[in-house]
Motif scaffolding. Structure first.
Motif, PDB file in Angstrom:
ATOM      1  N   VAL A 169       0.840  -1.212   0.000  1.00 14.58           N
ATOM      2  CA  VAL A 169       0.000   0.000   0.000  1.00 14.58           C
ATOM      3  C   VAL A 169       0.868   1.252   0.000  1.00 14.58           C
ATOM      4  N   ALA A 170       1.942   1.239   0.790  1.00 17.21           N
ATOM      5  CA  ALA A 170       2.817   2.405   0.857  1.00 17.21           C
ATOM      6  C   ALA A 170       3.562   2.642  -0.458  1.00 17.21           C
ATOM      7  N   LYS A 243      -5.289   0.719  -3.581  1.00 10.99           N
ATOM      8  CA  LYS A 243      -5.088   0.792  -2.126  1.00 10.99           C
ATOM      9  C   LYS A 243      -6.295   0.245  -1.372  1.00 10.99           C
ATOM     10  N   LEU A 244      -7.499   0.604  -1.834  1.00 12.72           N
ATOM     11  CA  LEU A 244      -8.702   0.131  -1.156  1.00 12.72           C
ATOM     12  C   LEU A 244      -8.810  -1.386  -1.216  1.00 12.72           C
ATOM     13  N   ARG A 245      -8.455  -1.959  -2.350  1.00 10.19           N
ATOM     14  CA  ARG A 245      -8.494  -3.425  -2.460  1.00 10.19           C
ATOM     15  C   ARG A 245      -7.508  -4.059  -1.467  1.00 10.19           C
ATOM     16  N   LEU A 246      -6.332  -3.486  -1.379  1.00 10.20           N
ATOM     17  CA  LEU A 246      -5.344  -4.038  -0.446  1.00 10.20           C
ATOM     18  C   LEU A 246      -5.794  -3.861   0.999  1.00 10.20           C
ATOM     19  N   LEU A 247      -6.404  -2.725   1.313  1.00 13.87           N
ATOM     20  CA  LEU A 247      -6.904  -2.522   2.676  1.00 13.87           C
ATOM     21  C   LEU A 247      -8.057  -3.476   2.982  1.00 13.87           C
ATOM     22  N   ASN A 248      -8.912  -3.744   1.986  1.00 15.28           N
ATOM     23  CA  ASN A 248      -9.966  -4.740   2.179  1.00 15.28           C
ATOM     24  C   ASN A 248      -9.373  -6.118   2.425  1.00 15.28           C
ATOM     25  N   GLN A 255     -10.079 -10.570   9.925  1.00 16.19           N
ATOM     26  CA  GLN A 255     -11.307 -11.320  10.194  1.00 16.19           C
ATOM     27  C   GLN A 255     -11.167 -12.797   9.844  1.00 16.19           C
ATOM     28  N   ARG A 256     -10.003 -13.158   9.301  1.00 21.90           N
ATOM     29  CA  ARG A 256      -9.709 -14.539   8.874  1.00 21.90           C
ATOM     30  C   ARG A 256     -10.758 -15.057   7.873  1.00 21.90           C
ATOM     31  N   ASP A 257     -11.116 -14.144   6.943  1.00 23.28           N
ATOM     32  CA  ASP A 257     -12.040 -14.483   5.851  1.00 23.28           C
ATOM     33  C   ASP A 257     -11.192 -14.799   4.620  1.00 23.28           C
ATOM     34  N   GLY A 258     -10.879 -16.063   4.443  1.00 23.17           N
ATOM     35  CA  GLY A 258      -9.977 -16.462   3.368  1.00 23.17           C
ATOM     36  C   GLY A 258     -10.518 -16.186   1.983  1.00 23.17           C
ATOM     37  N   LYS A 259     -11.832 -16.327   1.781  1.00 24.70           N
ATOM     38  CA  LYS A 259     -12.410 -16.126   0.451  1.00 24.70           C
ATOM     39  C   LYS A 259     -12.256 -14.681  -0.007  1.00 24.70           C
ATOM     40  N   VAL A 260     -12.650 -13.734   0.827  1.00 25.08           N
ATOM     41  CA  VAL A 260     -12.536 -12.313   0.471  1.00 25.08           C
ATOM     42  C   VAL A 260     -11.062 -11.925   0.351  1.00 25.08           C
ATOM     43  N   PHE A 261     -10.238 -12.434   1.217  1.00 27.12           N
ATOM     44  CA  PHE A 261      -8.809 -12.098   1.186  1.00 27.12           C
ATOM     45  C   PHE A 261      -8.178 -12.491  -0.149  1.00 27.12           C
ATOM     46  N   HIS A 262      -8.388 -13.715  -0.570  1.00 29.95           N
ATOM     47  CA  HIS A 262      -7.773 -14.170  -1.821  1.00 29.95           C
ATOM     48  C   HIS A 262      -8.370 -13.474  -3.040  1.00 29.95           C
ATOM     49  N   GLU A 263      -9.653 -13.133  -2.994  1.00 30.13           N
ATOM     50  CA  GLU A 263     -10.260 -12.430  -4.122  1.00 30.13           C
ATOM     51  C   GLU A 263      -9.683 -11.023  -4.259  1.00 30.13           C
ATOM     52  N   GLU A 264      -9.523 -10.320  -3.159  1.00 29.09           N
ATOM     53  CA  GLU A 264      -8.950  -8.971  -3.221  1.00 29.09           C
ATOM     54  C   GLU A 264      -7.488  -9.014  -3.675  1.00 29.09           C
ATOM     55  N   ARG A 269      -3.539  -8.094  -8.022  1.00 29.09           N
ATOM     56  CA  ARG A 269      -2.495  -8.568  -8.945  1.00 29.09           C
ATOM     57  C   ARG A 269      -2.871  -8.287 -10.398  1.00 29.09           C
ATOM     58  N   GLU A 270      -4.153  -8.454 -10.721  1.00 28.54           N
ATOM     59  CA  GLU A 270      -4.586  -8.165 -12.092  1.00 28.54           C
ATOM     60  C   GLU A 270      -4.422  -6.684 -12.412  1.00 28.54           C
ATOM     61  N   GLN A 271      -4.738  -5.818 -11.486  1.00 29.93           N
ATOM     62  CA  GLN A 271      -4.543  -4.386 -11.730  1.00 29.93           C
ATOM     63  C   GLN A 271      -3.068  -4.047 -11.917  1.00 29.93           C
ATOM     64  N   LEU A 272      -2.221  -4.661 -11.134  1.00 29.15           N
ATOM     65  CA  LEU A 272      -0.786  -4.421 -11.313  1.00 29.15           C
ATOM     66  C   LEU A 272      -0.328  -4.891 -12.688  1.00 29.15           C
ATOM     67  N   ASP A 273      -0.794  -6.060 -13.112  1.00 23.84           N
ATOM     68  CA  ASP A 273      -0.381  -6.587 -14.416  1.00 23.84           C
ATOM     69  C   ASP A 273      -0.895  -5.716 -15.562  1.00 23.84           C
ATOM     70  N   ARG A 274      -2.107  -5.178 -15.456  1.00 24.08           N
ATOM     71  CA  ARG A 274      -2.716  -4.473 -16.576  1.00 24.08           C
ATOM     72  C   ARG A 274      -2.253  -3.020 -16.669  1.00 24.08           C
ATOM     73  N   TYR A 275      -2.155  -2.334 -15.539  1.00 24.29           N
ATOM     74  CA  TYR A 275      -1.969  -0.892 -15.582  1.00 24.29           C
ATOM     75  C   TYR A 275      -0.559  -0.419 -15.206  1.00 24.29           C
ATOM     76  N   PHE A 276       0.267  -1.282 -14.662  1.00 26.47           N
ATOM     77  CA  PHE A 276       1.571  -0.844 -14.179  1.00 26.47           C
ATOM     78  C   PHE A 276       2.690  -1.504 -14.970  1.00 26.47           C
ATOM     79  N   ASP A 277       3.822  -0.860 -14.967  1.00 29.40           N
ATOM     80  CA  ASP A 277       4.979  -1.301 -15.734  1.00 29.40           C
ATOM     81  C   ASP A 277       5.617  -2.499 -15.041  1.00 29.40           C
ATOM     82  N   GLY A 278       5.428  -3.676 -15.627  1.00 32.84           N
ATOM     83  CA  GLY A 278       5.949  -4.901 -15.038  1.00 32.84           C
ATOM     84  C   GLY A 278       7.456  -5.010 -15.081  1.00 32.84           C
ATOM     85  N   ARG A 279       8.129  -4.148 -15.879  1.00 36.34           N
ATOM     86  CA  ARG A 279       9.594  -4.220 -15.925  1.00 36.34           C
ATOM     87  C   ARG A 279      10.249  -3.469 -14.773  1.00 36.34           C
TER      88      ARG A 279
END
Length: 327
Positions: A169-170, A243-248, A255-264, A269-279
């Motif tokens: 997030v930082a 940032k909001l996705r990471l905070l969620n 809350q130890r909610d594995g389903k929501v954690f892995h989805e966020e 990761r998809e946003q990083l792959d699509r919009y950010f420079d992977g190099r």
């Protein structure tokens, strides 16, 4: 006549002698009286000094008696305090152990921090170990059982996982976007070794011109079909959305909610792959951290400490009731 004169002479001589003896006796008596007066004066001075010394000694004895009485009263007070402290030592020990167990429960329930809970429980067990009271043994057994259960909990370092998410997030604001990437600069070829003068100068010049012309047009492969073009305000909202996705994800972790954690984490990761420079190295580091988080199981159940806390409070209540009945 002659006899009478001699007798008178003898009488006069005897009277003179007697007078002289009486005068000597008077002088001796006066001297002795004077000596007696001086001795009496010295005696009176010594008596006065003795009386003063006796008064001083009596005053010192009075002070010492007062200090002795004060010391005895302090000794009695200290003895009473010691008895009170001795009687309440076990109660204070149980209060400290109860506070440590409550702290461990809070760390497990609100932060999932197993390490902090272990430290608190081990401290409580060490306090009980210093006491040789046999009635503490059942509580020590429960605490030892809880310590072993926490040590056997897999992947329970929620605080460490939360710090990893916080680090991503930082770094979001400084991650370069994909449409901002620049073509890779070609590495400069080492300068050719000095050739003999017989080499064709014009052929070399033509090769240099062709190489410079090739630099005008550059063809480069891009992994994605086309990097998303974003306006500056859209870039801002993109970073904030990430940032909001990471905070969620961090909230789901607590809350130890594995389903929501892995989805966020997946969508991040998809946003990083699509919009950010992977190099870029910061983007690669963020992707690596999210990849580790995506493979972490956070839906485990941490052991509870309610049984230990209940037993501890029952023991504390029983001792307080026994102490009240004794009074």
């Amino acid at each position: 006549m002659r006899i009478a004169a001699v007798a008178i002479a003898l009488l006069v001589a005897q009277w003179v002698d007697t007078r002289m003896q009486v005068a000597g006796l008077q002088q001796e008596l006066a001297r002795r009286l004077a000596d007696g007066d001086s001795v009496a004066k010295e005696g009176r001075a010594l008596a006065r000094q003795s009386q003063e010394a006796l008064a001083a000694l009596q005053a010192k004895v009075g002070v010492l008696e007062a200090k002795l009485a004060e010391t005895q009263s302090q000794a009695v007070a200290l003895e009473a305090m010691y008895q009170e402290l001795s009687s309440s030592r076990d109660e204070r020990l149980l209060a400290e152990v109860e506070q440590a167990v409550v702290l461990a429960m809070q760390q497990l329930q609100f932060a999932g921090n197993v390490e902090a809970a272990l430290i608190a429980l081990q401290g409580a067990d060490a306090r009980l170990a210093r006491s040789v009271q046999p009635q503490f043994l059942p509580v020590r057994k429960l605490i030892a059982r809880d310590i072993e259960r926490l040590k056997g909990t897999p992947g329970a370092n929620i605080s460490g996982l939360s710090l990893k998410i916080e680090s991503v997030v930082a770094a979001v604001d400084s991650l370069p976007l994909a449409y901002e990437q620049r073509p890779r600069a070609e590495t400069a070829k080492p300068a050719a070794a000095a050739r003999p003068v017989s080499v064709d100068y014009w052929r070399q010049l033509g090769a240099d011109l062709w190489r410079e012309f090739r630099q005008l047009v550059r063809i480069e492969r891009i992994d994605h079909g086309d990097p998303a073009l974003l306006a500056p305000n859209q870039s801002f909202f993109l970073r904030e959305n990430l940032k909001l996705r990471l905070l969620n994800a961090r909230l789901a972790l607590l809350q130890r909610d594995g389903k929501v954690f892995h989805e966020e984490i997946r969508q991040s990761r998809e946003q990083l792959d699509r919009y950010f420079d992977g190099r870029a190295k910061p983007v690669q580091a963020a992707q690596s951290t999210l990849k580790v988080l995506a493979t972490t199981d956070v839906s485990f159940d941490l052991p509870g400490l309610a049984e230990t806390l209940t037993a501890l409070r029952n023991l504390k209540f029983a001792r307080e009731r026994g102490a009240g009945a004794a009074r």
